[in-house]
Design an enzyme around this catalytic site. Structure first.
Site, short mmCIF file in Angstrom:
data_model
loop_
_atom_site.label_atom_id
_atom_site.label_comp_id
_atom_site.label_asym_id
_atom_site.label_seq_id
_atom_site.Cartn_x
_atom_site.Cartn_y
_atom_site.Cartn_z
N MET A 30 -1.55 26.56 40.28
CA MET A 30 -2.10 26.97 39.10
C MET A 30 -3.78 26.52 39.16
O MET A 30 -4.43 27.01 38.20
CB MET A 30 -1.64 26.56 37.83
CG MET A 30 -0.31 26.83 37.68
SD MET A 30 0.65 27.06 35.89
CE MET A 30 0.36 25.32 35.43
N GLU A 35 -6.56 16.58 45.31
CA GLU A 35 -5.96 15.92 46.61
C GLU A 35 -4.63 16.21 46.80
O GLU A 35 -3.91 16.21 47.98
CB GLU A 35 -6.03 14.39 46.80
CG GLU A 35 -7.95 14.23 47.13
CD GLU A 35 -8.39 14.76 48.12
OE1 GLU A 35 -7.62 14.77 49.12
OE2 GLU A 35 -9.59 15.19 48.12
N HIS A 37 -2.70 18.79 45.80
CA HIS A 37 -2.54 20.25 46.29
C HIS A 37 -2.90 20.42 47.70
O HIS A 37 -2.63 20.85 48.68
CB HIS A 37 -3.60 21.22 45.63
CG HIS A 37 -3.14 21.43 44.18
ND1 HIS A 37 -3.88 21.12 43.17
CD2 HIS A 37 -2.11 22.13 43.53
CE1 HIS A 37 -3.45 21.28 42.18
NE2 HIS A 37 -2.38 22.03 42.25
N GLN A 61 5.17 29.50 31.59
CA GLN A 61 5.72 28.26 31.66
C GLN A 61 4.89 27.32 30.46
O GLN A 61 5.26 26.10 30.77
CB GLN A 61 5.64 27.62 33.03
CG GLN A 61 4.31 27.45 33.41
CD GLN A 61 4.08 26.95 35.24
OE1 GLN A 61 4.43 27.98 35.94
NE2 GLN A 61 3.93 25.82 35.35
N GLN A 149 6.27 16.01 44.79
CA GLN A 149 7.05 15.32 44.24
C GLN A 149 6.73 14.82 42.99
O GLN A 149 7.53 14.65 42.20
CB GLN A 149 7.30 13.81 44.89
CG GLN A 149 8.26 13.09 44.42
CD GLN A 149 9.49 13.36 44.22
OE1 GLN A 149 10.08 14.46 44.91
NE2 GLN A 149 10.33 12.53 43.63
N LYS A 150 5.44 14.97 42.35
CA LYS A 150 5.20 14.72 41.20
C LYS A 150 6.01 15.59 40.13
O LYS A 150 6.51 14.88 39.11
CB LYS A 150 3.85 14.80 40.85
CG LYS A 150 3.08 14.30 39.44
CD LYS A 150 1.75 14.59 39.09
CE LYS A 150 1.64 15.82 38.82
NZ LYS A 150 1.91 16.36 37.54
N GLN A 154 10.92 19.92 38.42
CA GLN A 154 10.72 21.37 39.04
C GLN A 154 11.30 21.52 40.33
O GLN A 154 11.66 22.49 40.63
CB GLN A 154 9.03 21.67 38.91
CG GLN A 154 8.68 22.70 39.55
CD GLN A 154 7.13 23.05 39.46
OE1 GLN A 154 6.87 23.36 38.31
NE2 GLN A 154 6.43 22.68 40.47
N VAL A 177 0.39 12.23 45.57
CA VAL A 177 -0.82 11.56 45.92
C VAL A 177 -1.43 11.06 44.62
O VAL A 177 -1.65 11.53 43.69
CB VAL A 177 -1.59 12.77 46.39
CG1 VAL A 177 -3.29 12.08 46.73
CG2 VAL A 177 -1.06 13.43 47.75
#
Ligand code: PAF
Length: 283
Positions: A30, A35, A37, A61, A149-150, A154, A177
């Site tokens: 989005m 970092e 991304h 969303q 993973q954050k 999702q 990260v």
């Protein structure tokens, strides 16, 4: 870097690469690239011949009042970063391209993975994510798609519908990260006041304390949650949305910690919602 603003254009460019047998990597975003991304984009560049990044702030969303308008839009600096990274295609559709005026379809994933945690706090959120990611997969038809993973829940839901709908794509979920003080990188971090930014890493600190207790042999999730929340309630600015200790596959809360678990949580700092998670390996 080729910029495509329409579905027809991006499909045509991709078909040329596919005709040449190129392996296509895709990183949906989005925008407001950080970092986190960039690590996904680097992984795609390493693994694939062609890397496509989409930037689209997806309205479906966000529920009303959830900050769709406030979401940081930084297209110019995003484009600079993507150019520096030498990605191949930036897909930059507008709302009309993605939804038109007559979109009526939903992609609903059922069960605990959808209806717990983020799914309780943000009831519309995952329906918006599943719809846009399905559409993007249909448009781009990537060989590999990269997620962080954050957004653990999702990623789990995307894995489920890709499997259930037999979508031909390999999913890669890359580690969180973090900033040097431990705060998970997020576009929302830029919305924090200086004071709140300073205490924002406390969710991660609490999770580390919880993880240490598990590694030291604690098997009662209630005890671990008490350790984490005790750390968080030191800060009156923090409002805890949820903290849970779950099975990383089913997303069910565990009754006893006797295998790998995911510590997962969401807090509010002055209405800015931050999420984080920490995988605890029992072996
Ligand atoms: O994780 C995000 O940034 C978004 O949820 C995604 C996957 C790009 C869909 O809009």
């Amino acid at each position: 870097m080729i910029i495509c603003e329409t579905i027809a254009d991006v499909r045509q460019k991709i078909s040329e690469f596919k005709r040449k047998g190129k392996r296509i990597g895709f990183v949906p975003t989005m925008g407001n690239l950080h970092e986190g991304h960039l690590s996904l984009i680097s992984a795609s560049k390493e693994e694939c011949d062609i890397t496509i990044v989409s930037v689209f702030v997806n309205p479906t969303q966000f529920s009303s009042g959830e900050g769709f308008e406030k979401y940081p839009r930084t297209l110019e600096s995003d484009q600079e970063k993507l150019k520096d990274l030498k990605i191949d295609i930036l897909f930059l559709p507008d709302e009309n391209q993605m939804y038109g005026s007559s979109s009526q379809t939903l992609v609903l994933v059922g069960g605990t993975i959808s209806n717990s945690l983020e799914g309780c706090s943000r009831p519309e959120h995952f329906n918006g994510v599943t719809l846009i990611v399905t559409k993007l997969f249909n448009i781009i038809a990537p060989d590999v798609a990269f997620f962080g993973q954050k957004d653990a829940q999702q990623a789990r839901i995307i894995y489920q519908f890709v499997k259930d709908l037999s979508i031909q794509v390999v999913l890669k979920v890359l580690p969180i990260v973090r900033e040097s003080d431990g705060l998970a990188m997020s576009s929302r971090n830029t919305l924090l006041s200086k004071e709140n930014r300073a205490i924002a890493p406390s969710m991660y600190e609490g999770m580390l304390e919880g993880a240490k207790a598990i590694r030291d042999g604690e098997t009662d999730p209630m005890q671990v949650l008490a350790i984490i929340t005790e750390h968080l309630i030191c800060f009156k600015e923090i409002e805890i949305d949820y903290v849970a200790i779950i099975d990383p596959v089913t997303f069910e809360e565990v009754e006893e910690i006797n295998k790998d678990v995911l510590i997962i949580g969401a807090i509010f700092l002055d209405n800015i919602r931050l999420i984080d998670n920490y995988y605890v390996d029992r072996n």
